[in-house]
Design an enzyme around this catalytic site. Structure first.
Site, short mmCIF file in Angstrom:
data_model
loop_
_atom_site.label_atom_id
_atom_site.label_comp_id
_atom_site.label_asym_id
_atom_site.label_seq_id
_atom_site.Cartn_x
_atom_site.Cartn_y
_atom_site.Cartn_z
N SER A 74 40.45 43.04 48.89
CA SER A 74 39.87 42.69 47.58
C SER A 74 38.69 41.73 47.63
CB SER A 74 40.97 42.12 46.66
OG SER A 74 41.58 40.98 47.22
N LYS B 9 35.95 41.78 41.45
CA LYS B 9 35.88 41.33 40.06
C LYS B 9 34.64 41.84 39.32
CE LYS B 9 38.83 37.27 39.97
NZ LYS B 9 39.32 37.13 41.36
N GLU C 147 36.73 32.68 30.55
CA GLU C 147 37.45 31.53 31.08
C GLU C 147 37.59 31.75 32.57
OE1 GLU C 147 39.44 34.09 29.92
OE2 GLU C 147 40.29 34.28 31.94
C1 LIG Z 1 40.68 37.01 41.67
C2 LIG Z 1 41.06 37.63 42.96
C3 LIG Z 1 42.32 38.25 43.14
C4 LIG Z 1 43.39 38.23 42.09
O1 LIG Z 1 43.08 38.85 40.89
P1 LIG Z 1 43.66 40.30 40.48
O2 LIG Z 1 43.30 40.43 39.06
O3 LIG Z 1 45.14 40.25 40.72
O4 LIG Z 1 43.01 41.28 41.36
C5 LIG Z 1 42.58 38.88 44.35
N1 LIG Z 1 41.67 38.88 45.35
C6 LIG Z 1 40.47 38.29 45.22
C7 LIG Z 1 39.52 38.34 46.36
C8 LIG Z 1 40.12 37.65 44.03
O5 LIG Z 1 38.92 37.05 43.92
#
Ligand SMILES: *Cc1c(COP(=O)(O)O)cnc(C)c1O
Length: 396
Positions: free
Chosen positions: A380, A92, A114
Protein backbone atom coordinates in the site's frame (compact mmCIF):
# COMPACT_ATOMS: atom_id res chain seq x y z
CA UNK A 1 -31.84 -18.42 -0.53
CA UNK A 2 -31.14 -14.75 -1.03
CA UNK A 3 -27.96 -14.12 -3.00
CA UNK A 4 -25.46 -12.56 -0.60
CA UNK A 5 -23.56 -9.59 -1.96
CA UNK A 6 -20.65 -8.00 -0.24
CA UNK A 7 -21.25 -4.68 -1.96
CA UNK A 8 -23.21 -1.81 -0.40
CA UNK A 9 -26.97 -1.65 -0.96
CA UNK A 10 -28.77 1.56 -1.94
CA UNK A 11 -28.83 2.85 1.63
CA UNK A 12 -25.14 2.10 2.05
CA UNK A 13 -25.57 -1.03 4.14
CA UNK A 14 -23.20 -3.98 4.08
CA UNK A 15 -25.34 -6.51 5.94
CA UNK A 16 -26.17 -4.77 9.21
CA UNK A 17 -23.29 -2.29 8.92
CA UNK A 18 -22.99 1.12 7.27
CA UNK A 19 -25.83 3.55 6.62
CA UNK A 20 -25.78 7.26 7.51
CA UNK A 21 -26.23 8.03 11.21
CA UNK A 22 -25.68 11.76 11.14
CA UNK A 23 -27.03 14.93 12.74
CA UNK A 24 -29.90 16.50 10.81
CA UNK A 25 -27.81 19.56 10.00
CA UNK A 26 -25.53 17.40 7.87
CA UNK A 27 -28.37 15.91 5.80
CA UNK A 28 -28.26 18.38 2.90
CA UNK A 29 -24.55 17.71 2.40
CA UNK A 30 -24.66 13.91 2.37
CA UNK A 31 -27.96 13.89 0.44
CA UNK A 32 -26.42 15.91 -2.38
CA UNK A 33 -23.59 13.38 -2.59
CA UNK A 34 -25.84 10.35 -2.24
CA UNK A 35 -28.09 11.49 -5.07
CA UNK A 36 -25.29 12.39 -7.46
CA UNK A 37 -22.19 10.26 -6.89
CA UNK A 38 -23.14 7.28 -9.07
CA UNK A 39 -24.56 9.38 -11.87
CA UNK A 40 -21.57 11.77 -12.00
CA UNK A 41 -18.86 9.14 -11.64
CA UNK A 42 -20.35 7.02 -14.42
CA UNK A 43 -20.38 9.90 -16.93
CA UNK A 44 -17.98 9.13 -19.82
CA UNK A 45 -16.24 12.52 -19.44
CA UNK A 46 -15.71 11.88 -15.71
CA UNK A 47 -14.26 8.42 -16.34
CA UNK A 48 -12.05 9.80 -19.12
CA UNK A 49 -10.53 12.50 -16.90
CA UNK A 50 -10.21 10.13 -13.90
CA UNK A 51 -8.41 7.49 -15.98
CA UNK A 52 -6.15 10.09 -17.63
CA UNK A 53 -5.05 11.53 -14.27
CA UNK A 54 -4.51 8.06 -12.79
CA UNK A 55 -2.26 7.29 -15.76
CA UNK A 56 -0.28 10.48 -16.26
CA UNK A 57 -0.31 12.02 -12.76
CA UNK A 58 -0.49 9.06 -10.36
CA UNK A 59 1.53 6.71 -12.60
CA UNK A 60 -0.96 3.88 -13.08
CA UNK A 61 -1.23 1.04 -13.77
CA UNK A 62 1.06 0.18 -10.88
CA UNK A 63 3.20 -2.91 -11.56
CA UNK A 64 2.36 -6.39 -10.29
CA UNK A 65 5.78 -7.68 -9.25
CA UNK A 66 6.68 -11.33 -8.66
CA UNK A 67 8.68 -11.37 -5.42
CA UNK A 68 10.90 -14.36 -6.13
CA UNK A 69 13.05 -14.37 -2.98
CA UNK A 70 10.08 -13.85 -0.67
CA UNK A 71 8.23 -16.60 -2.58
CA UNK A 72 11.19 -18.94 -2.14
CA UNK A 73 11.28 -18.28 1.59
CA UNK A 74 7.57 -18.93 2.18
CA UNK A 75 7.20 -21.63 -0.50
CA UNK A 76 4.30 -20.00 -2.34
CA UNK A 77 3.93 -17.57 -5.29
CA UNK A 78 3.87 -14.03 -3.93
CA UNK A 79 3.04 -11.04 -6.12
CA UNK A 80 3.24 -7.42 -4.93
CA UNK A 81 0.76 -4.80 -6.13
CA UNK A 82 3.01 -1.76 -6.14
CA UNK A 83 0.80 1.04 -4.79
CA UNK A 84 3.98 2.37 -3.16
CA UNK A 85 4.92 3.63 -6.62
CA UNK A 86 1.89 5.93 -6.84
CA UNK A 87 2.56 9.69 -6.77
CA UNK A 88 2.78 10.73 -3.08
CA UNK A 89 3.87 7.21 -2.14
CA UNK A 90 0.66 5.31 -1.38
CA UNK A 91 -2.79 4.32 -2.61
CA UNK A 92 -4.54 7.28 -0.92
CA UNK A 93 -4.20 9.51 -3.97
CA UNK A 94 -6.47 7.22 -6.08
CA UNK A 95 -9.34 8.33 -3.86
CA UNK A 96 -8.46 12.03 -3.60
CA UNK A 97 -8.22 12.27 -7.41
CA UNK A 98 -11.70 10.76 -7.70
CA UNK A 99 -13.20 13.01 -5.04
CA UNK A 100 -11.67 16.24 -6.38
CA UNK A 101 -13.19 15.49 -9.80
CA UNK A 102 -16.55 14.82 -8.15
CA UNK A 103 -16.26 18.10 -6.20
CA UNK A 104 -15.53 19.96 -9.44
CA UNK A 105 -18.52 18.37 -11.16
CA UNK A 106 -20.70 19.53 -8.26
CA UNK A 107 -19.37 23.08 -8.64
CA UNK A 108 -17.59 23.13 -5.25
CA UNK A 109 -15.03 25.88 -4.70
CA UNK A 110 -13.41 24.70 -1.48
CA UNK A 111 -12.15 21.40 -0.04
CA UNK A 112 -11.86 20.36 3.58
CA UNK A 113 -10.32 17.20 5.00
CA UNK A 114 -9.23 15.76 8.31
CA UNK A 115 -5.95 13.95 8.83
CA UNK A 116 -4.27 12.01 11.63
CA UNK A 117 -0.75 11.14 10.55
CA UNK A 118 -0.97 13.61 7.68
CA UNK A 119 -0.90 11.14 4.76
CA UNK A 120 -4.49 11.81 3.72
CA UNK A 121 -3.95 15.54 4.28
CA UNK A 122 -1.00 15.46 1.88
CA UNK A 123 -2.94 13.44 -0.73
CA UNK A 124 -5.79 15.98 -0.47
CA UNK A 125 -3.53 19.06 -0.58
CA UNK A 126 -1.84 17.52 -3.64
CA UNK A 127 -5.02 17.24 -5.73
CA UNK A 128 -6.20 20.70 -4.59
CA UNK A 129 -2.93 22.19 -5.84
CA UNK A 130 -3.37 20.26 -9.09
CA UNK A 131 -6.84 21.73 -9.58
CA UNK A 132 -6.23 25.18 -8.08
CA UNK A 133 -8.90 24.72 -5.40
CA UNK A 134 -8.71 26.12 -1.84
CA UNK A 135 -7.85 23.46 0.74
CA UNK A 136 -8.28 23.45 4.52
CA UNK A 137 -6.97 20.43 6.46
CA UNK A 138 -7.99 19.89 10.08
CA UNK A 139 -5.43 18.15 12.24
CA UNK A 140 -5.19 17.54 15.98
CA UNK A 141 -2.77 19.94 17.68
CA UNK A 142 -0.85 16.99 19.11
CA UNK A 143 -0.60 15.35 15.67
CA UNK A 144 0.68 18.63 14.18
CA UNK A 145 3.60 18.44 16.61
CA UNK A 146 4.23 14.73 15.95
CA UNK A 147 3.97 14.89 12.15
CA UNK A 148 5.98 17.98 11.26
CA UNK A 149 7.20 16.78 7.83
CA UNK A 150 3.66 16.16 6.57
CA UNK A 151 2.50 19.53 7.94
CA UNK A 152 5.33 21.14 5.98
CA UNK A 153 4.32 19.21 2.83
CA UNK A 154 0.71 20.39 3.11
CA UNK A 155 1.84 23.99 3.57
CA UNK A 156 4.20 23.78 0.57
CA UNK A 157 1.27 22.45 -1.46
CA UNK A 158 -0.66 25.59 -0.55
CA UNK A 159 -3.09 24.13 2.00
CA UNK A 160 -4.13 25.75 5.27
CA UNK A 161 -3.58 23.43 8.24
CA UNK A 162 -5.97 24.19 11.12
CA UNK A 163 -5.23 22.82 14.57
CA UNK A 164 -7.97 21.04 16.53
CA UNK A 165 -7.35 22.05 20.14
CA UNK A 166 -10.19 20.13 21.83
CA UNK A 167 -10.22 16.69 23.49
CA UNK A 168 -7.15 14.53 22.98
CA UNK A 169 -6.06 16.88 20.14
CA UNK A 170 -5.88 13.94 17.69
CA UNK A 171 -7.81 12.51 14.73
CA UNK A 172 -11.32 12.37 16.19
CA UNK A 173 -11.08 16.01 17.30
CA UNK A 174 -9.93 17.00 13.82
CA UNK A 175 -12.90 15.07 12.39
CA UNK A 176 -15.32 16.95 14.66
CA UNK A 177 -13.90 20.29 13.49
CA UNK A 178 -14.14 19.26 9.84
CA UNK A 179 -17.78 18.23 10.27
CA UNK A 180 -18.56 21.55 11.98
CA UNK A 181 -16.97 23.40 9.05
CA UNK A 182 -19.00 21.35 6.55
CA UNK A 183 -22.28 22.05 8.35
CA UNK A 184 -21.48 25.76 8.16
CA UNK A 185 -20.46 25.64 4.48
CA UNK A 186 -22.82 23.16 2.79
CA UNK A 187 -23.02 24.88 -0.60
CA UNK A 188 -19.47 25.68 -1.67
CA UNK A 189 -17.46 23.02 0.21
CA UNK A 190 -16.75 19.31 -0.37
CA UNK A 191 -15.40 17.16 2.46
CA UNK A 192 -12.84 14.60 1.23
CA UNK A 193 -12.83 11.59 3.56
CA UNK A 194 -9.72 9.44 3.24
CA UNK A 195 -10.88 5.88 3.82
CA UNK A 196 -13.92 3.61 3.45
CA UNK A 197 -15.45 5.14 6.58
CA UNK A 198 -18.03 7.82 7.36
CA UNK A 199 -21.71 8.05 6.41
CA UNK A 200 -23.11 6.66 3.14
CA UNK A 201 -22.10 7.25 0.35
CA UNK A 202 -18.47 7.65 1.45
CA UNK A 203 -17.56 3.96 2.05
CA UNK A 204 -18.98 2.86 -1.30
CA UNK A 205 -17.64 5.92 -3.13
CA UNK A 206 -14.10 5.49 -1.78
CA UNK A 207 -14.17 1.72 -2.44
CA UNK A 208 -15.15 2.40 -6.06
CA UNK A 209 -12.31 4.90 -6.55
CA UNK A 210 -9.83 2.46 -5.00
CA UNK A 211 -11.21 -0.48 -7.01
CA UNK A 212 -8.82 0.46 -9.81
CA UNK A 213 -6.30 -1.63 -7.81
CA UNK A 214 -8.10 -4.96 -8.29
CA UNK A 215 -9.31 -3.94 -11.75
CA UNK A 216 -5.70 -3.85 -12.94
CA UNK A 217 -4.72 -7.18 -11.38
CA UNK A 218 -6.93 -9.32 -13.66
CA UNK A 219 -5.00 -8.72 -16.87
CA UNK A 220 -1.65 -8.52 -15.06
CA UNK A 221 -2.15 -11.99 -13.54
CA UNK A 222 -3.44 -13.32 -16.86
CA UNK A 223 -0.18 -12.29 -18.47
CA UNK A 224 1.98 -13.81 -15.74
CA UNK A 225 -0.01 -16.83 -14.57
CA UNK A 226 -2.53 -17.45 -17.35
CA UNK A 227 -5.47 -16.80 -15.04
CA UNK A 228 -7.32 -13.78 -13.69
CA UNK A 229 -8.08 -14.90 -10.14
CA UNK A 230 -5.50 -15.20 -7.38
CA UNK A 231 -5.95 -17.71 -4.53
CA UNK A 232 -5.26 -15.15 -1.82
CA UNK A 233 -5.44 -11.37 -1.63
CA UNK A 234 -3.82 -9.79 1.43
CA UNK A 235 -3.99 -6.19 2.67
CA UNK A 236 -3.49 -4.24 5.88
CA UNK A 237 -6.57 -2.52 7.32
CA UNK A 238 -6.70 0.83 9.05
CA UNK A 239 -10.02 2.28 7.92
CA UNK A 240 -9.88 -0.25 5.09
CA UNK A 241 -9.48 1.61 1.79
CA UNK A 242 -6.46 -0.15 0.31
CA UNK A 243 -8.02 -3.49 1.31
CA UNK A 244 -11.39 -2.50 -0.20
CA UNK A 245 -9.60 -1.54 -3.42
CA UNK A 246 -7.72 -4.81 -3.80
CA UNK A 247 -10.72 -6.95 -2.74
CA UNK A 248 -13.27 -5.11 -4.84
CA UNK A 249 -13.47 -7.28 -7.97
CA UNK A 250 -13.19 -10.47 -5.89
CA UNK A 251 -15.81 -9.71 -3.25
CA UNK A 252 -18.42 -11.93 -4.86
CA UNK A 253 -15.89 -14.57 -6.00
CA UNK A 254 -15.66 -16.90 -2.98
CA UNK A 255 -12.82 -18.91 -4.56
CA UNK A 256 -10.54 -15.91 -3.88
CA UNK A 257 -9.60 -15.87 -0.18
CA UNK A 258 -9.51 -12.39 1.33
CA UNK A 259 -7.10 -11.72 4.18
CA UNK A 260 -7.32 -8.55 6.30
CA UNK A 261 -4.41 -7.64 8.54
CA UNK A 262 -4.96 -5.43 11.56
CA UNK A 263 -2.51 -3.86 13.97
CA UNK A 264 -2.28 -5.71 17.27
CA UNK A 265 0.09 -3.02 18.60
CA UNK A 266 1.76 -4.37 21.73
CA UNK A 267 -0.62 -7.37 21.73
CA UNK A 268 -4.38 -7.77 21.31
CA UNK A 269 -4.93 -7.97 25.08
CA UNK A 270 -2.26 -5.46 26.10
CA UNK A 271 -4.53 -2.42 26.20
CA UNK A 272 -2.32 -0.92 23.46
CA UNK A 273 -3.81 -2.20 20.22
CA UNK A 274 -5.84 -1.29 17.16
CA UNK A 275 -7.19 -4.80 16.42
CA UNK A 276 -10.78 -3.72 15.82
CA UNK A 277 -12.19 -7.07 14.67
CA UNK A 278 -10.85 -8.84 17.76
CA UNK A 279 -11.76 -6.10 20.25
CA UNK A 280 -14.57 -4.12 18.61
CA UNK A 281 -18.28 -4.12 19.28
CA UNK A 282 -21.11 -2.77 17.17
CA UNK A 283 -21.41 0.98 17.50
CA UNK A 284 -21.52 4.21 15.53
CA UNK A 285 -18.44 6.16 14.54
CA UNK A 286 -18.20 8.98 11.98
CA UNK A 287 -21.83 8.46 11.01
CA UNK A 288 -21.51 4.78 10.22
CA UNK A 289 -22.66 1.65 12.04
CA UNK A 290 -19.66 -0.61 12.31
CA UNK A 291 -17.28 -2.42 14.65
CA UNK A 292 -15.32 -0.15 16.95
CA UNK A 293 -13.24 -0.34 20.07
CA UNK A 294 -15.20 1.08 22.97
CA UNK A 295 -15.66 0.88 26.71
CA UNK A 296 -18.70 -0.80 28.33
CA UNK A 297 -20.61 2.50 28.28
CA UNK A 298 -19.80 3.20 24.65
CA UNK A 299 -16.85 5.62 24.91
CA UNK A 300 -14.43 5.15 22.03
CA UNK A 301 -11.14 3.62 23.22
CA UNK A 302 -7.85 5.27 22.17
CA UNK A 303 -6.24 2.90 19.68
CA UNK A 304 -2.52 2.23 19.51
CA UNK A 305 -0.20 1.00 16.75
CA UNK A 306 3.41 1.75 15.81
CA UNK A 307 2.03 2.69 12.38
CA UNK A 308 0.04 5.92 12.37
CA UNK A 309 -2.13 4.81 9.44
CA UNK A 310 -3.52 1.77 11.28
CA UNK A 311 -4.06 3.67 14.52
CA UNK A 312 -7.86 3.95 14.12
CA UNK A 313 -10.50 2.71 16.60
CA UNK A 314 -12.91 1.34 13.96
CA UNK A 315 -13.01 -0.32 10.55
CA UNK A 316 -15.20 0.63 7.62
CA UNK A 317 -18.61 -1.08 7.39
CA UNK A 318 -17.57 -3.27 4.45
CA UNK A 319 -14.88 -4.81 6.62
CA UNK A 320 -17.17 -5.23 9.62
CA UNK A 321 -19.43 -7.23 7.30
CA UNK A 322 -16.56 -9.22 5.77
CA UNK A 323 -15.50 -10.11 9.31
CA UNK A 324 -18.86 -11.12 10.80
CA UNK A 325 -19.88 -13.02 7.65
CA UNK A 326 -16.44 -14.72 7.63
CA UNK A 327 -15.94 -13.77 3.97
CA UNK A 328 -12.50 -12.44 4.95
CA UNK A 329 -10.04 -13.90 7.41
CA UNK A 330 -8.79 -11.31 9.91
CA UNK A 331 -5.31 -11.63 11.39
CA UNK A 332 -3.76 -9.21 13.86
CA UNK A 333 -0.04 -8.55 13.86
CA UNK A 334 2.02 -6.95 16.64
CA UNK A 335 4.38 -4.00 16.18
CA UNK A 336 7.30 -6.37 16.61
CA UNK A 337 6.19 -8.85 13.90
CA UNK A 338 5.37 -6.00 11.53
CA UNK A 339 8.75 -4.34 11.96
CA UNK A 340 10.53 -7.66 11.32
CA UNK A 341 8.42 -8.28 8.21
CA UNK A 342 9.23 -4.78 6.91
CA UNK A 343 12.92 -5.40 7.39
CA UNK A 344 12.63 -8.78 5.70
CA UNK A 345 10.93 -7.31 2.62
CA UNK A 346 13.65 -4.66 2.38
CA UNK A 347 16.43 -7.26 2.62
CA UNK A 348 14.86 -9.87 0.31
CA UNK A 349 13.30 -7.67 -2.38
CA UNK A 350 14.93 -4.24 -2.10
CA UNK A 351 11.66 -2.55 -1.23
CA UNK A 352 11.22 -0.63 2.04
CA UNK A 353 7.49 -0.67 2.85
CA UNK A 354 5.43 1.74 4.91
CA UNK A 355 5.00 0.28 8.40
CA UNK A 356 1.23 -0.04 7.78
CA UNK A 357 2.07 -2.24 4.80
CA UNK A 358 4.65 -4.24 6.77
CA UNK A 359 1.81 -5.73 8.80
CA UNK A 360 0.48 -7.42 5.65
CA UNK A 361 3.81 -9.19 5.11
CA UNK A 362 3.83 -10.75 8.57
CA UNK A 363 1.00 -13.24 7.92
CA UNK A 364 2.83 -15.99 6.04
CA UNK A 365 3.63 -18.07 9.13
CA UNK A 366 -0.09 -18.01 10.01
CA UNK A 367 -1.55 -18.54 6.53
CA UNK A 368 0.30 -21.66 5.36
CA UNK A 369 -0.27 -21.14 1.65
CA UNK A 370 0.45 -24.01 -0.75
CA UNK A 371 3.37 -23.97 -3.15
CA UNK A 372 1.19 -23.51 -6.24
CA UNK A 373 -1.03 -20.83 -4.65
CA UNK A 374 -0.99 -17.38 -6.24
CA UNK A 375 -0.92 -14.76 -3.51
CA UNK A 376 -1.22 -11.01 -4.12
CA UNK A 377 -0.18 -8.62 -1.35
CA UNK A 378 -1.17 -4.98 -1.54
CA UNK A 379 2.03 -3.01 -1.08
CA UNK A 380 0.00 0.00 0.00
CA UNK A 381 2.81 2.49 0.56
CA UNK A 382 6.52 3.18 0.71
CA UNK A 383 8.59 3.49 3.85
CA UNK A 384 10.31 6.85 3.33
CA UNK A 385 7.93 8.53 5.78
CA UNK A 386 8.75 5.86 8.39
CA UNK A 387 12.51 5.96 8.18
CA UNK A 388 12.92 7.53 11.64
CA UNK A 389 10.73 4.81 13.18
CA UNK A 390 12.84 2.11 11.51
CA UNK A 391 16.02 3.87 12.71
CA UNK A 392 14.82 4.08 16.31
CA UNK A 393 13.43 0.54 16.35
CA UNK A 394 16.42 -1.27 14.89
CA UNK A 395 19.02 1.21 16.22
CA UNK A 396 20.33 1.67 12.69
C1 LIG B 1 -3.29 5.35 5.34
C2 LIG B 1 -2.55 4.11 4.99
C3 LIG B 1 -3.07 2.83 5.30
C4 LIG B 1 -4.34 2.62 6.05
O1 LIG B 1 -5.49 3.13 5.46
P1 LIG B 1 -6.58 2.20 4.73
O2 LIG B 1 -7.72 3.10 4.50
O3 LIG B 1 -6.88 1.07 5.67
O4 LIG B 1 -5.95 1.70 3.49
C5 LIG B 1 -2.35 1.72 4.88
N1 LIG B 1 -1.17 1.84 4.24
C6 LIG B 1 -0.63 3.04 3.95
C7 LIG B 1 0.67 3.09 3.24
C8 LIG B 1 -1.29 4.21 4.32
O5 LIG B 1 -0.74 5.40 4.04
Amino acid sequence: MKQVSYHADEQGFYGEFGGAFIPEMLYPNTEELRKSYLEITSRPEFQKEFKALLKDYVGRPTPLFYASRLSEKYQTKIYLKREDLCHTGAHKVNNTIGQILLAKALGKKRIIAETGAGQHGVATATVCALMGIECVVYMGALDIKRQAPNVARMKLLGATVRAAESGSKTLKDATNEAIRDWINNPVDTHYIIGSVVGPHPYPDMVARFQSVISEEIGSQLMEKEGRELPDYVIACVGGGSNAAGIYYHYLDRPEVKLVAVEAAGKGVDSGHSAATSALGKVGIIHGSKTLLMQTGDGQITEPYSISAGLDYPGVGPMHAHLFTSKRAQFISITDEKAMEAGRELAALEGIIPAIETSHAFAVFETLKCKKEDVVVVNLSGRGDKDLQTYIDYFEL
